[in-house]
Motif scaffolding. Sequence first.
Motif, mmCIF file in Angstrom:
data_model
loop_
_atom_site.group_PDB
_atom_site.id
_atom_site.type_symbol
_atom_site.label_atom_id
_atom_site.label_comp_id
_atom_site.label_asym_id
_atom_site.label_seq_id
_atom_site.Cartn_x
_atom_site.Cartn_y
_atom_site.Cartn_z
ATOM 1 N N SER A 149 -23.328 42.464 22.571
ATOM 2 C CA SER A 149 -24.053 41.209 22.405
ATOM 3 C C SER A 149 -23.053 40.084 22.154
ATOM 4 O O SER A 149 -21.859 40.254 22.407
ATOM 5 C CB SER A 149 -25.089 41.324 21.284
ATOM 6 N N GLY A 150 -23.556 38.936 21.661
ATOM 7 C CA GLY A 150 -22.704 37.756 21.613
ATOM 8 C C GLY A 150 -22.455 37.141 20.253
ATOM 9 O O GLY A 150 -21.915 36.041 20.168
ATOM 10 N N LEU A 151 -22.863 37.824 19.167
ATOM 11 C CA LEU A 151 -22.623 37.380 17.790
ATOM 12 C C LEU A 151 -23.387 36.102 17.424
ATOM 13 O O LEU A 151 -23.166 35.522 16.368
ATOM 14 C CB LEU A 151 -21.117 37.183 17.526
ATOM 15 N N ALA A 152 -24.284 35.644 18.289
ATOM 16 C CA ALA A 152 -25.074 34.458 17.966
ATOM 17 C C ALA A 152 -26.140 34.818 16.933
ATOM 18 O O ALA A 152 -26.419 35.992 16.681
ATOM 19 C CB ALA A 152 -25.734 33.903 19.231
ATOM 20 N N ILE A 173 -19.082 39.767 22.502
ATOM 21 C CA ILE A 173 -18.375 38.945 23.484
ATOM 22 C C ILE A 173 -18.680 37.493 23.133
ATOM 23 O O ILE A 173 -19.828 37.051 23.249
ATOM 24 C CB ILE A 173 -18.822 39.268 24.917
ATOM 25 N N VAL A 174 -17.674 36.773 22.686
ATOM 26 C CA VAL A 174 -17.908 35.446 22.121
ATOM 27 C C VAL A 174 -17.406 34.345 23.047
ATOM 28 O O VAL A 174 -16.599 34.581 23.952
ATOM 29 C CB VAL A 174 -17.264 35.320 20.724
ATOM 30 N N ALA A 175 -17.901 33.129 22.791
ATOM 31 C CA ALA A 175 -17.585 31.979 23.640
ATOM 32 C C ALA A 175 -16.615 31.023 22.964
ATOM 33 O O ALA A 175 -16.519 29.857 23.336
ATOM 34 C CB ALA A 175 -18.874 31.248 24.008
ATOM 35 N N ILE A 216 -22.224 30.034 28.887
ATOM 36 C CA ILE A 216 -22.740 30.518 30.171
ATOM 37 C C ILE A 216 -21.765 31.529 30.768
ATOM 38 O O ILE A 216 -22.162 32.586 31.268
ATOM 39 C CB ILE A 216 -22.957 29.338 31.138
ATOM 40 N N GLN A 217 -20.479 31.210 30.692
ATOM 41 C CA GLN A 217 -19.455 32.114 31.212
ATOM 42 C C GLN A 217 -19.474 33.446 30.470
ATOM 43 O O GLN A 217 -19.287 34.511 31.065
ATOM 44 C CB GLN A 217 -18.071 31.465 31.079
ATOM 45 N N ARG A 218 -19.690 33.381 29.164
ATOM 46 C CA ARG A 218 -19.727 34.593 28.340
ATOM 47 C C ARG A 218 -20.828 35.548 28.796
ATOM 48 O O ARG A 218 -20.669 36.771 28.781
ATOM 49 C CB ARG A 218 -19.917 34.180 26.877
ATOM 50 N N ASP A 219 -21.969 34.978 29.214
ATOM 51 C CA ASP A 219 -23.114 35.811 29.590
ATOM 52 C C ASP A 219 -22.792 36.746 30.751
ATOM 53 O O ASP A 219 -23.287 37.873 30.812
ATOM 54 C CB ASP A 219 -24.313 34.931 29.944
ATOM 55 N N ARG A 220 -21.955 36.296 31.689
ATOM 56 C CA ARG A 220 -21.633 37.154 32.834
ATOM 57 C C ARG A 220 -20.823 38.372 32.384
ATOM 58 O O ARG A 220 -20.917 39.446 32.989
ATOM 59 C CB ARG A 220 -20.879 36.360 33.906
ATOM 60 N N GLY A 239 -30.558 29.963 27.377
ATOM 61 C CA GLY A 239 -29.320 30.619 27.779
ATOM 62 C C GLY A 239 -29.472 32.079 28.148
ATOM 63 O O GLY A 239 -28.692 32.611 28.946
ATOM 64 N N THR A 240 -30.479 32.753 27.578
ATOM 65 C CA THR A 240 -30.694 34.169 27.887
ATOM 66 C C THR A 240 -30.877 34.393 29.382
ATOM 67 O O THR A 240 -30.506 35.444 29.913
ATOM 68 C CB THR A 240 -31.934 34.689 27.130
ATOM 69 N N TRP A 241 -31.424 33.395 30.068
ATOM 70 C CA TRP A 241 -31.710 33.557 31.495
ATOM 71 C C TRP A 241 -30.449 33.633 32.349
ATOM 72 O O TRP A 241 -30.487 34.176 33.454
ATOM 73 C CB TRP A 241 -32.645 32.441 31.975
ATOM 74 N N HIS A 242 -29.338 33.117 31.853
ATOM 75 C CA HIS A 242 -28.082 33.294 32.595
ATOM 76 C C HIS A 242 -27.734 34.778 32.664
ATOM 77 O O HIS A 242 -27.319 35.287 33.713
ATOM 78 C CB HIS A 242 -26.946 32.512 31.922
ATOM 79 N N ALA A 243 -27.916 35.463 31.541
ATOM 80 C CA ALA A 243 -27.637 36.902 31.514
ATOM 81 C C ALA A 243 -28.680 37.678 32.316
ATOM 82 O O ALA A 243 -28.349 38.640 33.023
ATOM 83 C CB ALA A 243 -27.597 37.398 30.071
#
Length: 306
Positions: A149-152, A173-175, A216-220, A239-243
């Motif tokens: 996940s992304g730590l958000a 995976i952080v931004a 957005i880049q992180r989501d990929r 932002g979830t929709w990018h993933a």
Amino acid sequence: MDTFLKLYVLQNVRGIGHKTIFKLDRQKLDGIETGQHLYELVAELGSNNARIKTISIEEIMDLLDKAKKIAEKHDRLSIRTIHLFDKEYPDSFKVIPVPPIIIFAKGNISSLKEPGIAVIGTRNISPYAQKVGQRIGEIVAENGLTVISGLATGCDTAGHVGCLKAGGTTIAIVATPLDQTYPEENIPLEKQIIENNGCIISEYPVGMPGNPYFFIQRDRLQCGLANGVIVVETGHTGGTWHAINGCKKLGKPLGCFSFTREHYSRFMHSLGNKQLIEKNEAFALYDKVSLQKFLETCNTMPPVLF
């Protein structure tokens, strides 16, 4: 000369992208020992590709000096540098259209090679979805899979916390660069992840200013690293929709928790779940049994693109 220094310089020359770097002759790259050699390589690449910007030897040396300073900072902070030619570089990143040339990591980098599930969703999580997200994290861990996940705040935090509660391994995976934690309230969680055999990774070197586009880049990368993706809670946009869209493009399994009618009517930021399920774009997850069935579909990975 360290390979990181060479790749950092090359990826910062306009017109040199991941495809050009992937196609580089390794013997030629390994033979580069000076800034002059790098300059000659860039000139050679530019002679075959008009999109590659003409760059002076002085600019090459400036980039090389910057790369050395970044490497020194990372060494002081015990941040690992992993590039695409390293054996530690995850093959799963090679399934995404724009794989990272360099990633930075803290913690157990061997976890990046383990099968995992991305647990994602809105920051504006409802109380019930928070419990759901934690339980999903627990069950994923109980099935021997890493939670990614992304730590958000919100769904990310719920997935990480649930995984840790079950004694599992989780990756964030952080931004942001790894000398920062966003949000700051998750500094203790970040520490827990590392202490429990997990890993924090980023594409961004220490000292790089923040940018909303980085999220957005992180989501990929979340989609690329994961065997499958689970949406805990999301609205129609966000932002979830990018993933989600990245998951669809890669052909990876997508699961989505199914809430009650009452929940959908009370929490607008859960209506994305309803949409995904009604359009048959995601596996509907109701309970432990349905989640375990979904996890069984996540055993295979698409072939690498490069």
